[in-house]
Enzyme design. Structure first.
Site, short mmCIF file in Angstrom:
data_model
loop_
_atom_site.label_atom_id
_atom_site.label_comp_id
_atom_site.label_asym_id
_atom_site.label_seq_id
_atom_site.Cartn_x
_atom_site.Cartn_y
_atom_site.Cartn_z
N LYS A 156 0.90 -1.22 -0.34
CA LYS A 156 -0.17 0.14 0.38
C LYS A 156 0.86 1.09 -0.06
CE LYS A 156 -1.76 2.36 3.35
NZ LYS A 156 -2.10 3.16 4.85
N ASP A 207 -6.17 0.93 0.40
CA ASP A 207 -6.02 0.79 2.05
C ASP A 207 -7.99 0.68 2.21
OD1 ASP A 207 -7.98 3.08 0.67
OD2 ASP A 207 -6.75 4.93 1.35
#
Length: 212
Positions: free
Chosen positions: A120, A138
């Site tokens: 991420k 996310d």
């Protein structure tokens, strides 16, 4: 969901959030990397408040490495998990100085080798600092993608893979921002505002759970 509906969803989201962009404030790839590490389980607003002060004196790897873990921890305390984040930021900084001459690396493989950097964080840096098409998953992207039906997965990795397969590469980075903004403003975790959602007609959650 078929590709045609996915295309319609992205078009509507792009019209709904024409100014969608990274909410973290940064002036360099290094600042973005540090801010993204700080943003884990913390709001972007809080991170920006903390880094506004932090980056006045510690906005490069060379300046940051002059701090001890305890000193950095004090400066980032309000972001939560500050001991772990301090350790990771300084560990990543050390690697950047020793292995990459003080420059943040530009590939996924190199970025995820840095302490505290997962896919991420790496995708956020690649997309926003270097302009590389990427989708950072996310909590908002994970939730909204599954609800809409444009990706189905029980892990961020699976959702990322689905999104990359279902969305044209040149739209990855923009779609990432659209999904985050949609998750913050309408498709909220506890109570999605389906009654005002512009993509409700195409949404699997709305059509399967709410409409009935």
């Amino acid at each position: 969901m078929d590709k045609e509906n996915i295309k319609k969803i992205i078009k509507v989201l792009s019209e709904t959030y024409p100014n969608a962009k990274c909410a973290l404030e940064f002036q360099s790839p290094y600042e973005l990397l540090v801010s993204t590490i700080l943003s884990a389980q913390c709001t972007d607003v809080r991170v920006n408040q903390v880094t506004e002060e932090l980056y006045k004196n510690y906005n490069t790897p060379e300046k940051m490495i002059s701090l001890t873990e305890e000193e950095l921890g004090e400066k980032i305390k309000s972001c939560g998990f500050y001991k772990n984040k301090s350790k990771n930021i300084l560990g990543a900084t050390r690697n950047i100085i020793q292995k990459y001459g003080g420059k943040v690396p530009k590939t996924m493989e190199e970025l995820i080798e840095l302490p505290g950097v997962g896919r991420k964080t790496a995708n956020v840096v690649l997309s926003n600092a270097f302009g590389v098409p990427a989708i950072a998953v996310d909590t908002h992207v994970f939730r909204v993608s599954n609800r809409l039906g444009i990706a189905k997965g029980d892990t961020p990795e699976k959702v990322e893979k689905d999104l990359m397969e279902n969305i044209p590469r040149e739209m990855w980075s923009d779609t990432h921002h659209y999904l985050i903004w949609h998750g913050r403003q309408i498709c909220k975790a506890r109570k999605p505002q389906c009654e005002v959602c512009p993509v409700a007609p195409y949404c699997e959650y709305f059509n399967d759970e709410v409409k009935e």
